[in-house]
Design a protein around this motif. Structure first.
Motif, short mmCIF file in Angstrom:
data_model
loop_
_atom_site.label_atom_id
_atom_site.label_comp_id
_atom_site.label_asym_id
_atom_site.label_seq_id
_atom_site.Cartn_x
_atom_site.Cartn_y
_atom_site.Cartn_z
N GLN A 107 -72.56 -24.24 44.44
CA GLN A 107 -72.15 -22.86 44.21
C GLN A 107 -72.05 -22.10 45.54
O GLN A 107 -71.08 -21.37 45.78
CB GLN A 107 -73.15 -22.15 43.28
N ALA A 108 -73.04 -22.29 46.40
CA ALA A 108 -73.03 -21.61 47.70
C ALA A 108 -71.84 -22.08 48.54
O ALA A 108 -71.18 -21.28 49.21
CB ALA A 108 -74.34 -21.88 48.43
N LEU A 109 -71.55 -23.37 48.49
CA LEU A 109 -70.43 -23.92 49.25
C LEU A 109 -69.10 -23.35 48.78
O LEU A 109 -68.27 -22.91 49.59
CB LEU A 109 -70.43 -25.45 49.11
N ILE A 110 -68.89 -23.32 47.48
CA ILE A 110 -67.63 -22.82 46.94
C ILE A 110 -67.49 -21.32 47.21
O ILE A 110 -66.42 -20.84 47.60
CB ILE A 110 -67.54 -23.10 45.43
N ARG A 111 -68.57 -20.57 47.02
CA ARG A 111 -68.50 -19.12 47.29
C ARG A 111 -68.16 -18.86 48.76
O ARG A 111 -67.38 -17.96 49.08
CB ARG A 111 -69.82 -18.45 46.92
N SER A 112 -68.74 -19.65 49.64
CA SER A 112 -68.45 -19.51 51.07
C SER A 112 -66.98 -19.81 51.35
O SER A 112 -66.31 -19.10 52.09
CB SER A 112 -69.35 -20.45 51.87
N ALA A 113 -66.47 -20.87 50.72
CA ALA A 113 -65.07 -21.26 50.93
C ALA A 113 -64.11 -20.23 50.37
O ALA A 113 -63.00 -20.06 50.89
CB ALA A 113 -64.81 -22.62 50.31
N LEU A 114 -64.51 -19.52 49.33
CA LEU A 114 -63.65 -18.51 48.73
C LEU A 114 -63.63 -17.19 49.50
O LEU A 114 -62.72 -16.38 49.34
CB LEU A 114 -64.09 -18.24 47.28
N THR A 115 -64.64 -16.98 50.34
CA THR A 115 -64.76 -15.68 51.00
C THR A 115 -64.67 -15.73 52.52
O THR A 115 -64.53 -14.68 53.16
CB THR A 115 -66.09 -15.00 50.62
N HIS A 116 -64.74 -16.92 53.13
CA HIS A 116 -64.70 -17.03 54.59
C HIS A 116 -63.60 -18.00 54.99
O HIS A 116 -63.61 -19.17 54.57
CB HIS A 116 -66.04 -17.52 55.15
N HIS A 117 -62.68 -17.51 55.82
CA HIS A 117 -61.52 -18.32 56.20
C HIS A 117 -61.93 -19.63 56.87
O HIS A 117 -61.37 -20.69 56.56
CB HIS A 117 -60.60 -17.53 57.13
N GLU A 118 -62.90 -19.58 57.78
CA GLU A 118 -63.31 -20.79 58.49
C GLU A 118 -63.84 -21.84 57.52
O GLU A 118 -63.53 -23.03 57.64
CB GLU A 118 -64.37 -20.46 59.55
N ALA A 119 -64.63 -21.40 56.56
CA ALA A 119 -65.18 -22.33 55.57
C ALA A 119 -64.06 -22.89 54.69
O ALA A 119 -64.09 -24.06 54.31
CB ALA A 119 -66.22 -21.64 54.71
N THR A 120 -63.07 -22.07 54.39
CA THR A 120 -61.92 -22.52 53.58
C THR A 120 -61.19 -23.64 54.30
O THR A 120 -60.88 -24.68 53.71
CB THR A 120 -60.95 -21.35 53.33
N VAL A 121 -60.90 -23.44 55.59
CA VAL A 121 -60.17 -24.44 56.37
C VAL A 121 -60.97 -25.73 56.46
O VAL A 121 -60.44 -26.83 56.25
CB VAL A 121 -59.84 -23.90 57.77
N MET A 122 -62.26 -25.61 56.78
CA MET A 122 -63.10 -26.80 56.91
C MET A 122 -63.15 -27.60 55.61
O MET A 122 -62.99 -28.82 55.60
CB MET A 122 -64.52 -26.41 57.33
N LEU A 123 -63.38 -26.90 54.49
CA LEU A 123 -63.50 -27.59 53.21
C LEU A 123 -62.17 -28.22 52.82
O LEU A 123 -62.14 -29.36 52.35
CB LEU A 123 -63.97 -26.62 52.13
N ARG A 124 -61.07 -27.50 53.04
CA ARG A 124 -59.75 -28.04 52.71
C ARG A 124 -59.48 -29.32 53.47
O ARG A 124 -59.07 -30.34 52.90
CB ARG A 124 -58.68 -27.00 53.03
N GLU A 125 -59.69 -29.29 54.77
CA GLU A 125 -59.42 -30.48 55.59
C GLU A 125 -60.35 -31.62 55.23
O GLU A 125 -59.93 -32.79 55.18
CB GLU A 125 -59.54 -30.12 57.07
N PHE A 126 -61.61 -31.30 54.96
CA PHE A 126 -62.57 -32.34 54.59
C PHE A 126 -62.18 -33.01 53.28
O PHE A 126 -62.18 -34.24 53.17
CB PHE A 126 -63.96 -31.74 54.49
N LEU A 127 -61.84 -32.21 52.27
CA LEU A 127 -61.49 -32.77 50.96
C LEU A 127 -60.24 -33.64 51.03
O LEU A 127 -60.20 -34.72 50.45
CB LEU A 127 -61.28 -31.65 49.94
N THR A 128 -59.21 -33.15 51.74
CA THR A 128 -57.97 -33.93 51.78
C THR A 128 -58.10 -35.16 52.66
O THR A 128 -57.51 -36.20 52.37
CB THR A 128 -56.79 -33.07 52.27
N ARG A 129 -58.92 -35.08 53.70
CA ARG A 129 -59.04 -36.20 54.63
C ARG A 129 -60.11 -37.21 54.19
O ARG A 129 -59.85 -38.41 54.13
CB ARG A 129 -59.39 -35.67 56.02
N GLU A 130 -61.31 -36.73 53.91
CA GLU A 130 -62.46 -37.62 53.73
C GLU A 130 -62.81 -37.93 52.28
O GLU A 130 -63.59 -38.84 52.03
CB GLU A 130 -63.69 -37.04 54.43
N VAL A 131 -62.29 -37.17 51.35
CA VAL A 131 -62.63 -37.43 49.95
C VAL A 131 -61.40 -38.00 49.23
O VAL A 131 -61.28 -39.21 49.06
CB VAL A 131 -63.17 -36.16 49.25
N PHE A 132 -60.48 -37.16 48.87
CA PHE A 132 -59.35 -37.63 48.07
C PHE A 132 -58.38 -38.49 48.88
O PHE A 132 -57.86 -39.48 48.39
CB PHE A 132 -58.65 -36.44 47.42
#
Length: 199
Positions: A107-132
């Motif tokens: 929950q904390a991770l998703i809320r951070s990604a929804l409200t902070h641009h840097e966290a959004t970019v990091m999570l997006r790149e991580f999910l597309t590169r290292e997960v899916f």
């Protein structure tokens, strides 16, 4: 005189690497940050980053407080039957997210990604590169082409992040109350379509 050069391994080395990684990921995003650059900022040998954290993906998971090792999750997903990859992925991630400490941290991770641009970019790149993206590369080492891989990984990520937002942030009752099996059966075929290229 104060000795110069890289800091040897020690009690503060982990903390120094984490602090350096937090800064590098925030400033550069996941893709542009490198183990070598993080080690340089922490004034340690790059081998110590691998020793303590096992590589960039695991280090990012620690920085973002993700309650699981991404490589272990992917291995669990792709080791099962190929025609059940989508369902396995949904069940695997729900198992992590719904664990005792997983829900709060996610929950904390998703809320951070929804409200902070840097966290959004990091999570997006991580999910597309290292997960899916990693699932796609494991299942189809010779393809798809880079653009298609990013598109498929992004679409799969959109489904799972959307589920996470509805279940843990919006807390839509029917989605919150649904069992892992129900969600895997309903969402799994869509994830399967994105992550398992035909042929």
């Amino acid at each position: 005189m104060t000795p110069r050069g890289r800091r040897p391994g020690g009690t503060d080395t982990r903390a120094s690497i984490l602090a350096a990684a937090r800064t590098d990921f925030a400033e550069q995003g996941y893709d542009a940050a490198s183990v070598r650059g993080i080690a340089r900022r922490a004034e340690v040998d790059p081998a110590l980053v691998h020793h303590y954290f096992g590589g960039k993906a695991a280090l990012f998971a620690r920085v973002m407080d993700i309650p699981a090792d991404p490589a272990a999750l992917i291995a669990a997903v792709v080791s099962g039957p190929r025609d059940r990859v989508g369902e396995n992925l949904v069940r695997t991630f729900l198992g992590v997210w719904d664990s005792d400490d997983g829900r709060e941290r996610f929950q904390a991770l998703i809320r951070s990604a929804l409200t902070h641009h840097e966290a959004t970019v990091m999570l997006r790149e991580f999910l597309t590169r290292e997960v899916f993206g990693r699932v796609l590369r494991e299942l189809a080492p010779d393809g798809p082409a880079p653009h298609e891989l990013e598109l498929r990984a992004g679409l799969a990520a959109s489904q799972m992040v959307g589920l996470a937002v509805m279940r843990y942030i919006v807390e839509f009752p029917a989605v919150v109350d649904a069992t892992h099996d129900e969600l895997a059966a309903l969402l799994g075929p869509t994830i399967q379509q994105y992550l398992v290229p035909p042929g």
